[in-house]
Design a protein around this motif. Structure first.
Motif, mmCIF file in Angstrom:
data_model
loop_
_atom_site.group_PDB
_atom_site.id
_atom_site.type_symbol
_atom_site.label_atom_id
_atom_site.label_comp_id
_atom_site.label_asym_id
_atom_site.label_seq_id
_atom_site.Cartn_x
_atom_site.Cartn_y
_atom_site.Cartn_z
ATOM 1 N N UNK A 147 25.240 118.697 1.530
ATOM 2 C CA UNK A 147 25.447 118.891 2.972
ATOM 3 C C UNK A 147 26.861 118.551 3.441
ATOM 4 N N UNK A 148 27.452 117.501 2.890
ATOM 5 C CA UNK A 148 28.813 117.149 3.308
ATOM 6 C C UNK A 148 29.809 118.219 2.873
ATOM 7 N N UNK A 149 29.603 118.753 1.680
ATOM 8 C CA UNK A 149 30.472 119.819 1.186
ATOM 9 C C UNK A 149 30.323 121.073 2.047
ATOM 10 N N UNK A 150 29.078 121.367 2.454
ATOM 11 C CA UNK A 150 28.831 122.525 3.312
ATOM 12 C C UNK A 150 29.528 122.347 4.660
ATOM 13 N N UNK A 151 29.480 121.137 5.216
ATOM 14 C CA UNK A 151 30.159 120.877 6.490
ATOM 15 C C UNK A 151 31.667 121.047 6.345
ATOM 16 N N UNK A 152 32.214 120.577 5.229
ATOM 17 C CA UNK A 152 33.653 120.745 4.983
ATOM 18 C C UNK A 152 34.023 122.221 4.930
ATOM 19 N N UNK A 153 33.217 122.998 4.203
ATOM 20 C CA UNK A 153 33.482 124.434 4.093
ATOM 21 C C UNK A 153 33.382 125.124 5.450
ATOM 22 N N UNK A 154 32.365 124.746 6.234
ATOM 23 C CA UNK A 154 32.186 125.342 7.556
ATOM 24 C C UNK A 154 33.367 125.019 8.469
ATOM 25 N N UNK A 155 33.836 123.765 8.425
ATOM 26 C CA UNK A 155 34.989 123.372 9.241
ATOM 27 C C UNK A 155 36.234 124.149 8.838
ATOM 28 N N UNK A 156 36.453 124.263 7.535
ATOM 29 C CA UNK A 156 37.629 124.995 7.047
ATOM 30 C C UNK A 156 37.554 126.459 7.466
ATOM 31 N N UNK A 157 36.370 127.049 7.383
ATOM 32 C CA UNK A 157 36.206 128.449 7.782
ATOM 33 C C UNK A 157 36.446 128.614 9.278
#
Length: 97
Positions: A40-50
């Motif tokens: 989940x933390x990795x997904x949040x990082x990816x979403x923020x970067x996108x």
């Protein structure tokens, strides 16, 4: 963990072979799942970067449009200025006659 009943398979060797095959299948499925599972933390990082990338792209596009409109407006003014100069010349030429 896979379980095999020896009495159901017939012999111990057959049961061991089936157990090893089942274990290999389970491990391969687990490795596939681990490979494609995103924390989940990795997904949040990816979403923020996108989201940042989308915002930057949108801002660049708006800036380009703004610059294009400014340039076209300047060209319009320049053309109007030239037309006015031409009209003034014609007016003066018309009054001399």
């Amino acid at each position: 963990m896979p379980e095999i009943e020896v009495s159901r398979c017939g012999s111990l060797d057959t049961a061991l072979r089936r157990l090893s095959k089942d274990r290999d299948k389970e491990m391969s499925l687990k490795s596939i799942r681990d490979r494609y599972h995103i924390k989940p933390t990795e997904q949040r990082k990816r979403d923020k970067a996108a989201a940042k990338k989308r915002a930057k792209k949108k801002e660049e596009k708006e800036q380009m449009i703004k610059n294009t409109f400014q340039l076209s407006y300047r060209l319009t003014l320049a053309r109007q200025g030239k037309r006015e100069c031409r009209n003034k010349r014609r007016r003066f030429q018309g009054t001399r006659d």
